[in-house]
Write a protein that holds these residues in place. Structure first.
Motif, short mmCIF file in Angstrom:
data_model
loop_
_atom_site.label_atom_id
_atom_site.label_comp_id
_atom_site.label_asym_id
_atom_site.label_seq_id
_atom_site.Cartn_x
_atom_site.Cartn_y
_atom_site.Cartn_z
N SER A 36 -17.87 -87.11 -9.93
CA SER A 36 -19.12 -86.97 -10.67
C SER A 36 -20.03 -86.08 -9.84
O SER A 36 -20.13 -86.25 -8.62
CB SER A 36 -19.79 -88.32 -10.92
N ARG A 37 -20.68 -85.11 -10.51
CA ARG A 37 -21.55 -84.16 -9.82
C ARG A 37 -23.00 -84.39 -10.23
O ARG A 37 -23.28 -84.63 -11.42
CB ARG A 37 -21.16 -82.72 -10.15
N PRO A 38 -23.94 -84.32 -9.30
CA PRO A 38 -25.34 -84.50 -9.67
C PRO A 38 -25.87 -83.30 -10.45
O PRO A 38 -25.50 -82.15 -10.16
CB PRO A 38 -26.06 -84.62 -8.31
N SER A 39 -26.69 -83.58 -11.45
CA SER A 39 -27.33 -82.52 -12.22
C SER A 39 -28.74 -82.96 -12.58
O SER A 39 -29.13 -84.10 -12.31
CB SER A 39 -26.54 -82.21 -13.49
N TRP A 43 -25.61 -87.74 -13.55
CA TRP A 43 -24.29 -87.45 -13.00
C TRP A 43 -23.35 -86.98 -14.09
O TRP A 43 -23.22 -87.62 -15.13
CB TRP A 43 -23.73 -88.70 -12.31
N ASP A 45 -19.46 -85.96 -15.13
CA ASP A 45 -18.09 -86.20 -14.70
C ASP A 45 -17.26 -84.93 -14.65
O ASP A 45 -17.47 -83.99 -15.43
CB ASP A 45 -17.42 -87.20 -15.66
N TYR A 81 -19.85 -81.42 -3.61
CA TYR A 81 -18.63 -81.31 -4.41
C TYR A 81 -17.80 -80.10 -3.99
O TYR A 81 -16.56 -80.17 -3.89
CB TYR A 81 -18.99 -81.23 -5.88
N LEU A 228 -19.68 -93.13 -3.23
CA LEU A 228 -20.60 -92.01 -3.04
C LEU A 228 -20.55 -91.63 -1.57
O LEU A 228 -20.95 -92.41 -0.71
CB LEU A 228 -22.02 -92.40 -3.45
N GLY A 253 -18.40 -89.23 -5.66
CA GLY A 253 -19.56 -88.36 -5.74
C GLY A 253 -19.99 -87.97 -4.34
O GLY A 253 -19.51 -88.50 -3.34
N SER A 255 -23.47 -86.94 -1.83
CA SER A 255 -24.93 -86.94 -1.65
C SER A 255 -25.24 -86.29 -0.32
O SER A 255 -24.87 -86.80 0.74
CB SER A 255 -25.48 -88.38 -1.68
N ASP A 264 -29.74 -91.71 -5.44
CA ASP A 264 -28.36 -91.33 -5.76
C ASP A 264 -27.47 -92.58 -5.90
O ASP A 264 -26.63 -92.66 -6.80
CB ASP A 264 -27.79 -90.41 -4.68
N PHE A 268 -25.53 -93.43 -9.25
CA PHE A 268 -24.07 -93.34 -9.22
C PHE A 268 -23.42 -94.71 -9.34
O PHE A 268 -22.36 -94.84 -9.94
CB PHE A 268 -23.64 -92.67 -7.91
#
Length: 598
Positions: A36-39, A43, A45, A81, A228, A253, A255, A264, A268
């Motif tokens: 999962s990427r932060p946006s 998050w 997938d 990521y 995470l 993920g 951080s 986060d 997450f």
């Protein structure tokens, strides 16, 4: 000489390499969210198929750029990521990853790039690029041909560059490496000299994760399994969890900014985390200080004592009814809020890098977060031993992983043998021969004990044992771990080698000091309060508590509070927050001498 072996419980692959996991995931579970990427919208997938495609695209770019099989490619970036994406892309190209801590100086970067003979480097942003440029001016980097930047769209650039590379050529390169081939060069922290490159093979990782994932299904298996990562991926501890998650398809993920970590974690919602002991100490101390500031200090202290007592009672398999009732009350008042700070779904944590200590281990288990303490080094592809959910002794680092043997030498040094032990130091046969003896035993440099059930306890570093003028051997780690557990203490150094008694240098925690000062009606900055009677008395309480762990001859008799901090940026701490003793001793020579005057 005590020795203990845990039998191998799984079949470890004898062919293939680490990229096989990515291929298998895309083939067998294409739509499964493995990252999962932060946006800006939360998050997002990334499926196994999407990750596979991205890795292939970047790998083709590396091949097109002339990166050959066995070439070294350096990664200089925070945990994100793209770090994981590039790590696997480098392996897909048949090359070798060389992690560099993103906090490294230009001189350190230059040494690693030069010593490894890196062909390319991927840096994160302008500051990292500037340090690479500075390194190029001062080091002989004749092999370095390419420098890419993540903030300048390195992933897209490499994807476009490799558009003409055929699938057949990439597959040929991907399958080049065998378990015997080098996967990564991880450089030691350099606490005792120039960093040495530890040669870790694909087989080292395949052995380590083959047994670790099998031993820890509570962490890696299940539809909701996730973690995470916030520790540096340049460190073998985080790296092994990365590889384990890819192997087991546990969602992962990243951080990068500690300031956003709480948010986060809550967004997450990991089911397990990993951290070094200092992180667990800071979480406990911060919670304690906040409770005190809100007038609930006594409640928190009672809750902490109850959690510890509850955990200790679990070892006896029977928790008294009155303790269970008190624990249930504090679970509603205190423990639930602490678990919520970790996202609310976290049941396990893995701790390594230094001893956690009995008190913190029991505290966290008592609030519902089992901290599985383990032990290992860069040279051993991370874990040699680990506590398991159903085989745990708080205060130990667990039993050897399957297929691993431990031996206690005549001088108390811990020796290990197993498939995770490295292939040696890059270009340094003498250092390799010193670390691994003719019988294949790796000499850790750590002193410890092994009980009748195989549980290992670390008691100190062989080279850090202090010998007083009276001939008493003292392991400073025991005292230092207890001292750092106090909310006001940030770091400490126990000294006394060749001296009549043991002393200590102490630095004050900058986060907790303002609250303490306000509660005690103090004004002014720390530098002006080093000799304040109340501050000295508070540190003395911490020293008195630490001294309970040792004999009178080993106890701290005098201490000095220092005005400054010991930090990674200042060069006194490694990126994993270990104290560089030789650096601190050199810088604080005058203060140490003053302890023993008169």
């Amino acid at each position: 000489m005590r020795e203990f072996t845990t039998p191998l419980s799984v079949a470890v692959p004898t062919t293939g390499n680490l990229t096989d996991d990515v291929v298998a995931n895309a083939r067998e579970a294409a739509s499964t969210a493995v990252f999962s990427r932060p946006s800006d919208d939360g998050w997002v997938d990334v499926t196994a198929a999407e990750f596979h495609d991205e890795v292939r695209s970047v790998a083709k770019g590396l091949v097109a750029a002339g990166v050959g099989a066995g070439d070294r490619v350096a990664l200089l970036s925070k945990t994100r990521y793209e770090w994981t994406l590039l790590d696997y892309a480098i392996w897909f190209a048949g090359a070798v990853t060389v992690p560099i801590y993103e906090t490294s100086s230009a001189e350190q970067i230059g040494w690693i790039l030069q010593d490894s003979g890196a062909r390319a480097v991927v840096a994160e942003g302008p500051d990292h690029l500037a340090r690479v440029r500075e390194a190029r001016q001062s080091a002989d980097l004749v092999e370095l041909q390419h420098v890419w930047s993540l903030q300048d769209n390195a992933v897209d650039v490499l994807g476009r560059l490799g558009s003409d590379i055929s699938d057949e050529l990439l597959e040929q390169r991907r399958t080049t490496a065998t378990p015997h081939d080098l996967a990564t060069l991880i450089y030691t922290s350099g606490t005792t000299g120039k960093p040495k490159g530890c040669m870790l093979t694909h087989g080292n990782f395949m052995f380590e994760l083959g047994v670790a994932v099998d031993e820890l299904p509570e962490l890696f298996e299940g539809d909701e399994a996730s973690t995470l990562l916030f520790l540096p991926l340049a460190h073998v501890f985080a790296r092994i969890i990365q590889v384990g998650c890819v192997k087991s398809r546990a969602r992962m993920g990243h951080s990068a900014d500690i300031k956003n970590l709480v948010a986060d974690l809550q967004g997450f919602r990991p089911t397990f985390i990993l951290a070094v002991p200092r992180v667990f100490e800071k979480v406990f101390n911060t919670a304690s200080q906040r409770a005190t500031a809100d007038g609930r200090g006594k409640i928190f202290d009672r809750a902490a004592d109850t959690a510890i007592a509850y955990s200790r009672a679990l070892d006896g398999k029977r928790v008294p009814l009155r303790l269970r009732a008190r624990h249930a009350l504090f679970d509603r008042l205190v423990y639930g809020k602490l678990r919520q700070a970790l996202g609310g779904s976290c049941a396990y944590a893995v701790s390594g890098g230094a001893p956690l200590g009995d008190r913190l281990g029991h505290f966290y288990r008592g609030i519902g977060l089992s901290v599985l303490e383990g032990y290992g080094l860069t040279e051993t592809t991370a874990a040699l031993t680990v506590n398991l959910p159903d085989a745990q002794k708080v205060g130990t680092v667990g039993r050897p992983l399957p297929g691993t043997s431990v031996r206690v030498g005549d001088d108390g040094e811990l020796l290990f043998k197993g498939g995770q032990v490295f292939a040696g130091y890059w270009g340094d046969e003498a250092a390799t021969a010193e670390a691994v003896d003719r019988d294949g035993w790796f000499h850790t440099g750590d002193v410890g004990e092994v009980d009748d059930e195989g549980f290992v306890r670390i008691t100190g570093r062989k080279k850090e044992i202090l010998v007083t003028a009276g001939g008493k051997n003292v392991a400073p780690a025991v005292l230092e771990d207890r001292l750092r557990a106090h909310a006001l203490v940030d770091q400490c150094l126990v000294v006394g080698d060749g001296q009549p008694f043991i002393g200590a240098l102490v630095t004050i925690d900058r986060e907790t000091f303002p609250g303490w000062a306000e509660q005690h009606g103090k004004s002014g900055d720390l530098a002006g309060m080093l000799h304040d009677p109340d501050l000295v008395a508070a540190v003395q309480d911490a020293v008195d508590d630490a001294n309970k762990a040792v004999s009178q001859a080993e106890s701290i008799r005098k201490f000095t509070i220092l005005p400054g901090e010991w930090t990674e940026e200042g060069g006194q701490l490694t990126p994993s927050l270990k104290l560089k003793r030789n650096v601190v001793v050199r810088e604080a020579r005058a203060e140490i001498e003053a302890l023993y005057l008169g």
